[in-house]
Design an enzyme around this catalytic site. Structure first.
Site, short mmCIF file in Angstrom:
data_model
loop_
_atom_site.label_atom_id
_atom_site.label_comp_id
_atom_site.label_asym_id
_atom_site.label_seq_id
_atom_site.Cartn_x
_atom_site.Cartn_y
_atom_site.Cartn_z
CE LYS A 333 -4.30 -2.04 1.34
NZ LYS A 333 -5.23 -2.44 2.38
NE ARG A 367 -7.47 -8.89 1.12
CZ ARG A 367 -7.13 -8.12 0.10
NH1 ARG A 367 -6.17 -7.23 0.23
NH2 ARG A 367 -7.75 -8.23 -1.06
#
Ligand code: HH2
Length: 392
Positions: A333, A367
């Site tokens: 991210k 995740r």
């Protein structure tokens, strides 16, 4: 009244010191757990509740700071237990003692397993969830797994690398992404769910905000629903999860992926996110979803500026204290790019590091896209946390 943990700590050091001095391990851990530091924010409070709290905290040996409609109580867990016990001489107002009692109960639950529609996943060690995005436009791997055969090959590699769950998503939720219609999302996701179950043999989770997609995936054999809206986007979602006995990931987000960046405004991000997740959890339980099916996720990158993601990782304890296993999804991210200066395809080492940071603060599920790197890093974190026999 909301009770929010400001941070959480594991008193492993105290347990080890006591065990090394001859106490049996169980006794040492029980004593040490009472020594865990706690800091709680309670709000809203009226004046009589605040007065009662100040008096009760002083008698229990806790620090207490109050202001207009709020109080912060700090000390050890054992002393907080003392405050919440009924005291006939100076009873706490009922709303206050109930809220404290509930906080203490949730905090003690410390779940080490996650029930899904088909099994119980043990969480005594880290659980890595491999991302299978069947989207043409996901921010880091868009288009890579679009054909079921490619998704299968990627998923097999993830299983070999140590993934314990596969998370299949047919909608990109990156900021500003366009949404596929329901028929298109079903067309992308369901054949891949079927193929993964037939060929890979790992539990499958479906990453969707649509109840119809969740329902079809559960019928096809998926056992977990990962809903980035925390069951808020589709009014039927809670019912589908509850009826299917599915495991569910309630992720924190504000607004929609299209609007969320403008909603990244927090007074104290760790407190605000924990309190908003607690509301989502309460709604899920009220809809009939069993508590042991619920996993909470701070939603890294969803309505969060880079500094919010870092603060959430550091103060994950406030979410862990809600009494459910915690998942994090830092994978590749933007905030990791801000920290390292790396482009999206060079962030797997940073992702593994963020997973380790989260593990040290109590997360159990991770995740990620690059399963191998995360599994290896988390094996070290698990070993460190388990090294003195206490675990975390
Ligand atoms: N992040 C993304 C999607 N789903 N689910 C959970 N529980 N936690 C997360 O942090 C999370 C999530 C976004 O990442 P990705 O799937 O890689 O991208 P995209 O949404 O563009 O497909």
């Amino acid at each position: 009244m909301k009770v929010t943990a400001l941070a959480g700590e594991v008193p492993a050091a105290l347990a080890s010191a006591l065990a090394a001095r001859g106490l049996d391990r169980l006794h040492a851990e029980a004593l040490a757990s009472g020594g865990a530091p706690v800091a709680l924010l309670l709000e809203p409070l009226d004046e009589s509740e605040a007065m009662a709290l100040v008096g009760g905290a002083a008698r229990a040996g806790l620090d207490c700071h109050t202001g207009d409609g709020w109080a912060v109580v700090a000390g050890t867990l054992a002393r907080l237990g003392g405050l919440s016990r009924p005291d006939p001489a100076a009873p706490l107002p009922e709303r206050l003692s109930l809220a404290l009692g509930r906080f203490l109960r949730d905090r003690q639950q410390a779940p080490l397993a996650w029930r899904t529609a088909r099994r119980t996943i043990p969480l005594d060690r880290s659980c890595v969830v491999g991302i299978v995005n069947v989207t043409p436009d996901s921010f880091s791997d868009g288009g890579r797994h679009l054909a079921p055969a490619d998704a299968l090959a990627g998923a097999r590699r993830m299983r070999e690398a140590g993934a314990r769950v596969l998370d299949v998503g047919g909608e990109s939720t990156r900021p500003g992404a366009a949404r596929p219609d329901e028929a298109e999302e079903l067309r992308r996701v369901i054949p891949v769910v079927r193929a993964l179950l037939a060929e890979v043999g790992l539990p499958v989770s479906v990453d969707t905000r649509r109840s119809r997609v969740a329902e079809a995936a559960l019928e096809a054999g998926a056992e977990i629903v990962n809903d980035v809206s925390g069951l808020a986007a589709d009014p039927r979602m809670a019912e589908v999860v509850s009826a299917g006995g599915a495991g569910v990931v309630l992720m924190h987000m504000r607004g929609e992926p299209q609007t969320m960046d403008g909603l990244a405004v927090y007074g104290d991000v760790a407190c605000d996110v924990a309190a908003e997740l607690a509301e989502r959890r309460d709604r899920a339980l009220a809809a009939g979803i069993a508590a042991d099916r619920v996993v909470l996720d701070p939603g890294l990158g969803f309505a969060k500026a880079p500094e919010h993601n870092l603060a959430l990782l550091d103060r994950l304890g406030g979410i862990v204290a809600l009494g459910h296993p915690v998942m994090v999804g830092p994978s590749r991210k933007r905030f990791l790019g801000t920290v390292t200066g790396r482009p999206v395809d060079g962030r797997d080492a940073a992702t593994a590091a963020a997973c380790v940071a989260a593990r040290m603060r109590g997360a159990r599920l991770f995740r990620v896209h690059d399963v191998a790197a995360a599994v290896e890093a988390l094996a070290v974190a698990d070993a460190v946390l388990g090294a003195d026999g206490g675990g975390a």
